[in-house]
Design an enzyme around this catalytic site. Structure first.
Site, short mmCIF file in Angstrom:
data_model
loop_
_atom_site.label_atom_id
_atom_site.label_comp_id
_atom_site.label_asym_id
_atom_site.label_seq_id
_atom_site.Cartn_x
_atom_site.Cartn_y
_atom_site.Cartn_z
N GLY A 27 59.00 9.93 -52.18
CA GLY A 27 59.77 8.73 -51.86
C GLY A 27 61.27 8.96 -51.84
CG HIS A 33 61.47 12.57 -47.17
ND1 HIS A 33 62.41 11.92 -47.94
CD2 HIS A 33 60.84 13.41 -48.02
CE1 HIS A 33 62.34 12.35 -49.19
NE2 HIS A 33 61.40 13.26 -49.27
NE ARG A 182 65.44 16.79 -58.10
CZ ARG A 182 64.93 16.76 -59.32
NH1 ARG A 182 65.68 16.43 -60.33
NH2 ARG A 182 63.67 17.06 -59.52
P1 AMP Z 1 60.01 15.38 -51.89
O1 AMP Z 1 59.93 13.91 -51.61
O2 AMP Z 1 61.32 15.84 -52.41
O3 AMP Z 1 58.83 15.87 -52.71
O4 AMP Z 1 59.87 16.10 -50.48
C1 AMP Z 1 58.77 15.87 -49.63
C2 AMP Z 1 58.81 16.87 -48.52
O5 AMP Z 1 60.02 16.75 -47.79
C3 AMP Z 1 58.74 18.33 -49.03
O6 AMP Z 1 57.92 19.08 -48.17
C4 AMP Z 1 60.19 18.76 -48.94
O7 AMP Z 1 60.35 20.16 -48.77
C5 AMP Z 1 60.65 18.02 -47.70
N1 AMP Z 1 62.11 17.86 -47.70
C6 AMP Z 1 62.88 17.34 -48.69
N2 AMP Z 1 64.19 17.41 -48.35
C7 AMP Z 1 64.24 18.00 -47.13
C8 AMP Z 1 65.31 18.37 -46.24
N3 AMP Z 1 66.57 18.15 -46.54
N4 AMP Z 1 64.97 18.95 -45.07
C9 AMP Z 1 63.68 19.19 -44.75
N5 AMP Z 1 62.63 18.87 -45.54
C10 AMP Z 1 62.91 18.29 -46.72
#
Ligand code: AMP
Length: 269
Positions: A27, A33, A182
């Site tokens: 989220g 995302h 974050r």
């Molecule tokens: P998270 O919500 O942080 O668990 O991320 C969910 C997915 O989005 C994971 O596969 C992350 O690697 C990807 N993700 C998060 N930030 C980025 C970003 N800046 N660029 C590309 N993918 C991202």
């Protein structure tokens, strides 16, 4: 867009659809995302996005509690992106009543984040395992922003599931630091700090591309970063396929983890 709070109900709806792209998230949806979602929409018949802040992957309780959450806003963004299905599972929906088996990661992977966040990737694999056992999806979209996670999940999924992992490029803020949920814990002025750290890494990378011997100067770069007032956890060069320290000019990536205002950030370029 249909929102499900139960995996069973979602499954009843999707069991006969043969090409579903899955984007698991925690989220606080941002453009990183969104890029995964857009890629899934391009190559899959339907796209499923999950939002679940997985407690098992937090080795620090405070970090879990402070993790930014804003489901209402997330839903608005996902609607605009024309996502087909959203899953907002509960803890017991994912893990069931009894504790399921712990998944170990190979010792060889106990580097970088795995070294500094014991249990983190085991927690990530647990949730991914549960999702893939329970959901009829054909492709899973993961970001290179979490590069070690991408590698560990890819190896795990290849061995156990008939699901293709699709890696997606890191999306950055104005071509500087990586977007991250974050970042929402910071105020705008703080983002300059993340930008400064990125610029140090970028110029380090450019120098290494010209002369790989410059890698022996890594302690100078660490000092530069310390001087910016962040607490560096690791800064390492590794082979981008194997994550081995034994890397060459043609296949290296720089991996960094640091704390700023007690918030942990990672990036790789
Ligand atoms: P998270 O919500 O942080 O668990 O991320 C969910 C997915 O989005 C994971 O596969 C992350 O690697 C990807 N993700 C998060 N930030 C980025 C970003 N800046 N660029 C590309 N993918 C991202």
């Amino acid at each position: 867009m249909i929102i499900f709070k139960s995996i069973n109900k979602l499954n009843k709806c999707i069991e006969n659809i043969d090409n579903i792209g899955f984007v698991p998230t925690m989220g606080s949806i941002h453009n990183g995302h969104s890029s995964l979602i857009k890629k899934s929409k391009k190559i899959c018949k339907k796209t499923l996005v999950s939002i679940f802040v997985n407690p098992k992957q937090f080795n620090n309780k405070k970090d879990f509690i402070n993790y930014p959450r804003n489901t209402k806003r997330d839903i608005r963004i996902l609607r605009k992106l024309n996502v087909d299905y959203v899953l907002l599972p509960t803890y017991s929906d994912i893990y069931g009543a009894k504790e399921n088996r712990l998944i170990k990661i190979p010792k060889i992977n106990k580097i970088l984040c795995a070294k500094y966040r014991p249990g983190h990737f085991e927690g990530v694999l647990r949730v991914i395992n549960q999702y893939l056992i329970k959901l009829n999806v054909k492709k899973i979209f993961l970001g290179e922003k979490d590069y070690q996670q991408l590698k560990i999940i890819s190896n795990f999924v290849r061995k156990r599931f008939n699901v293709k992992v699709i890696p997606c490029k890191t999306i950055r803020y104005k071509n500087t630091f990586a977007l991250s949920s974050r970042n929402k814990l910071l105020i705008k002025d703080d983002l300059y700090k993340l930008r400064e750290i990125f610029l140090i890494l970028k110029s380090f990378k450019l120098r290494l591309r010209k002369n790989f011997k410059y890698r022996y100067k890594i302690s100078d770069i660490k000092n530069l970063i310390y001087k910016k007032g962040v607490k560096l956890e690791y800064l390492e060069l590794r082979d981008e396929r194997t994550l081995s320290k034994n890397c060459k000019k043609s296949n290296f990536r720089i991996f960094i983890s640091y704390y700023y205002k007690k918030i942990r950030f990672i990036d790789n370029i």
